[in-house]
Design an enzyme around this catalytic site. Structure first.
Site, PDB file in Angstrom:
ATOM      1  N   GLU A 180       0.844  -1.216   0.000  1.00  0.00           N
ATOM      2  CA  GLU A 180       0.000   0.000   0.000  1.00  0.00           C
ATOM      3  C   GLU A 180       0.871   1.255   0.000  1.00  0.00           C
ATOM      4  OE1 GLU A 180      -3.198  -0.203  -0.663  1.00  0.00           O
ATOM      5  OE2 GLU A 180      -2.834  -2.357  -0.682  1.00  0.00           O
ATOM      6  N   TRP A 231       1.584   1.836  -3.432  1.00  0.00           N
ATOM      7  CA  TRP A 231       0.548   2.547  -4.209  1.00  0.00           C
ATOM      8  C   TRP A 231       0.719   4.058  -4.060  1.00  0.00           C
ATOM      9  CZ3 TRP A 231      -2.799   1.281  -7.954  1.00  0.00           C
ATOM     10  CH2 TRP A 231      -3.048  -0.072  -8.171  1.00  0.00           C
ATOM     11  N   TRP A 274     -21.367  12.417 -18.962  1.00  0.00           N
ATOM     12  CA  TRP A 274     -21.601  12.693 -17.537  1.00  0.00           C
ATOM     13  C   TRP A 274     -22.881  13.487 -17.361  1.00  0.00           C
ATOM     14  CZ3 TRP A 274     -18.637   9.683 -14.898  1.00  0.00           C
ATOM     15  CH2 TRP A 274     -17.326   9.424 -15.309  1.00  0.00           C
ATOM     16  N   ASN A 323     -10.654   3.111   3.223  1.00  0.00           N
ATOM     17  CA  ASN A 323     -10.362   2.938   1.784  1.00  0.00           C
ATOM     18  C   ASN A 323     -11.453   2.155   1.045  1.00  0.00           C
ATOM     19  OD1 ASN A 323      -8.578   3.012  -0.595  1.00  0.00           O
ATOM     20  ND2 ASN A 323      -8.538   0.802  -0.294  1.00  0.00           N
ATOM     21  N   TRP A 328     -16.139  12.404 -12.107  1.00  0.00           N
ATOM     22  CA  TRP A 328     -15.254  12.053 -10.995  1.00  0.00           C
ATOM     23  C   TRP A 328     -14.561  13.284 -10.423  1.00  0.00           C
ATOM     24  CZ3 TRP A 328     -10.080  13.214 -11.754  1.00  0.00           C
ATOM     25  CH2 TRP A 328      -9.661  13.409 -13.071  1.00  0.00           C
ATOM     26  N   TRP A 334      -9.517   8.486  -7.642  1.00  0.00           N
ATOM     27  CA  TRP A 334     -10.717   8.841  -8.411  1.00  0.00           C
ATOM     28  C   TRP A 334     -10.640   8.325  -9.838  1.00  0.00           C
ATOM     29  CZ3 TRP A 334     -15.402   9.940  -6.954  1.00  0.00           C
ATOM     30  CH2 TRP A 334     -15.589  10.326  -5.630  1.00  0.00           C
TER      31      TRP A 334
END
Ligand SMILES: Cc1cc2nc3c(=O)[nH]c(=O)nc-3n(C[C@H](O)[C@H](O)[C@H](O)COP(=O)(O)OP(=O)(O)OC[C@H]3O[C@@H](n4cnc5c(N)ncnc54)[C@H](O)[C@@H]3O)c2cc1C
Length: 481
Positions: free
Chosen positions: A277, A280, A308, A343, A361, A384
């Site tokens: 993690e 990431w 959208w 998360n 987003w 996102w």
């Protein structure tokens, strides 16, 4: 002659390469923090981050004072001019700092460096925020990675990052300190007292970061691979705001994990889920550095043409935790109340916004930016774009989270929902994730009147899913033709 130590998102004394460099000679060190929100536009710290920053600057100033030093605060519209100003007032001949990787900060810092060098000041910058510089890790063809696994494999194939530097016991002070603004003059705290929930959830500062990390390593690391997906448990490290503000460095985390594994004979710590993690976070910075337009533009360009919807009422319901889907609403209320969200629930609420509601987003990223204490341009953009299916190594758009089954799977007893949605607290776990299916007399017994005390779902998930998939096929047809 004194050295100016320009603090930014590295609000710590241990493992601070710029500070270590400043302390190499006997000369005085003048720590400064310059608040220039105009230069950070459109990503100046939001409300929750500003609250964090206020308390972090106070903690850092306390740490400096304990070492015979100070923290000089200034608020201005032009950081370069202010640094030059402080340098000339104090006769400083060197300015040092740790690097930042947001596009606006990179441009601004390069401009400041060349301006200060033009004024014959010595400038040095360092890596205090990442395990590896974003430009150090490359694919075989020399470009940036867009897939996490080979990126992280390459990071792990390199030698361990250098051991963290210790915090100094004292800092040489100048004969006279330059003028400093008061912390209150930076106006970081909200004018109306909306941050009481955040105050009771968090204590910013380096000491707390290390205490939390040790607590996590001792009590939660073993269970992390399974517990990290359970919002009803306290199973993650909560390092994110401390990492964002540099109150702990990833190198400190790496070496703390390594030492913990050695002491407890834990094999395979380099490949552990927890370190992955942290990987990431590195990947997020790698992507932001190489694709600086992604905070506003999808990495996969065709998604810019996605159909959208503009739906202010639905956006407001999502922001306020009033969508009628309990796991979504609990997450959004956890965010508002505590400045942080688990998360797994970030992924669920993001999927709901972009797929069930088909709201861009970027609207979600902006709301998170204002409300998260850990708002971080690299990680927020990655999160996102991943959720919207338009980023690097992203979840495909057609994989649409079902908010009911996600809730049933990851919050099976409903404890997380009950904690943040008191209106539903008397509902049994059988119905807590889909109260509209509960028998009327059961709802009545639990004191719930749907549409009155708690909303009915603002969209039907099945129909919303079909609508989103139809919009995806239309986009594909457009792109193919
Ligand atoms: C839509 C969305 C938006 C997000 N926005 C942010 C953000 O603004 N700031 C932020 O720090 N994280 C963000 N994340 C990533 C992640 O949700 C948080 O880092 C994590 O929940 C923080 O909790 P923790 O410190 O207990 O994490 P742990 O599970 O204990 O992980 C340890 C550390 O690893 C890093 N990390 C973990 N997961 C991720 C991830 N998916 N991406 C990048 N780094 C990760 C964080 O630095 C974290 O502190 C976002 C995720 C999503 C899906």
């Amino acid at each position: 002659m004194p050295t100016l130590l320009w603090f930014r998102q590295d609000l710590r004394l241990a493992d601070n390469p710029a500070l270590a460099f400043a302390l190499k000679g006997p000369d005085p060190v003048i720590p400064v923090y310059i608040h220039a929100p105009g230069e950070e536009s459109p990503w100046a710290a939001g409300g929750a981050s500003s609250w964090w920053l206020h308390h972090s600057l106070r903690a850092l100033r306390e740490d400096l004072r304990q070492r015979g030093s100070e923290l000089i605060l200034r608020s201005c519209a032009d950081t370069g001019a202010e640094l030059l100003n402080i340098a000339s007032q104090t006769q400083a001949d060197r300015i040092v700092w740790n690097r930042r990787y947001e596009p606006a900060a990179i441009t601004r810092d390069a401009r400041i460096k060349s301006m200060l060098r033009g004024e014959k000041l010595h400038c040095e910058s360092f890596n205090g925020a990442l395990l590896r510089e974003p430009w150090e890790i490359n694919t075989k063809s020399g470009g940036p990675y867009q897939v996490f696994t080979p990126f992280w494999r390459q990071c792990l194939s390199l030698a361990d990052p250098a051991p963290p530097l210790p915090a100094p016991t004292s800092l040489p002070a100048p004969q006279r300190w330059p003028r400093s603004s008061s912390l209150e003059e930076l106006n970081l705290l909200p004018r109306i007292a909306w941050a009481t929930g955040i105050e009771s959830a968090w204590t910013p500062g380096s000491h707390q970061a290390h205490a939390l990390l040790q607590h996590f390593l001792r009590h939660a690391l073993g269970g992390y691979p399974a517990a990290r997906d359970r919002p009803d448990l306290d199973g993650t490290s909560r390092m994110s705001p401390y990492l964002h503000f540099g109150q702990i460095s990833p190198r400190e985390i790496w070496h703390a994990l390594r030492a913990h594994a050695a002491d407890n004979r834990i094999a395979g710590w380099r490949e552990s889920r927890f370190l992955t993690e942290i990987g990431w976070r590195e990947f997020a910075h790698h992507l932001l550095y190489h694709f600086p337009e992604t905070p506003l533009q999808p990495l996969r360009a065709p998604f810019a043409r996605f159909a959208w919807r503009n739906d202010a009422a639905a956006l407001r319901a999502w922001q306020r935790g009033q969508t009628g889907y309990p796991i979504v609403d609990a997450g959004m209320r956890q965010l508002w109340k505590t400045g942080w969200m688990h998360n797994r629930v970030r992924m669920i609420v993001a999927s709901f916004l972009v797929k069930d509601l088909m709201i861009p987003w970027q609207e979600g990223a902006r709301w998170f930016w204002d409300t998260l204490v850990d708002a971080d341009l690299a990680s927020n953009t990655l999160g996102w774009q991943w959720s919207a299916g338009c980023g690097a190594d992203a979840a495909p758009f057609f994989r649409i989270f079902n908010p009911v089954s996600q809730g049933q799977k990851f919050d099976a007893a409903g404890d997380y929902v009950r904690k943040f949605i008191p209106e539903l607290s008397a509902l049994s776990s059988d119905w807590i994730h889909a109260p509209w299916n509960a028998p009327p007399q059961l709802l009545q017994g639990a004191g719930i009147e749907l549409g009155v005390s708690y909303p009915l779902p603002i969209v039907d998930h099945g129909a919303a899913r079909k609508r989103a998939l139809a919009a995806l096929s239309a986009l594909k047809n457009q792109t193919d033709s």
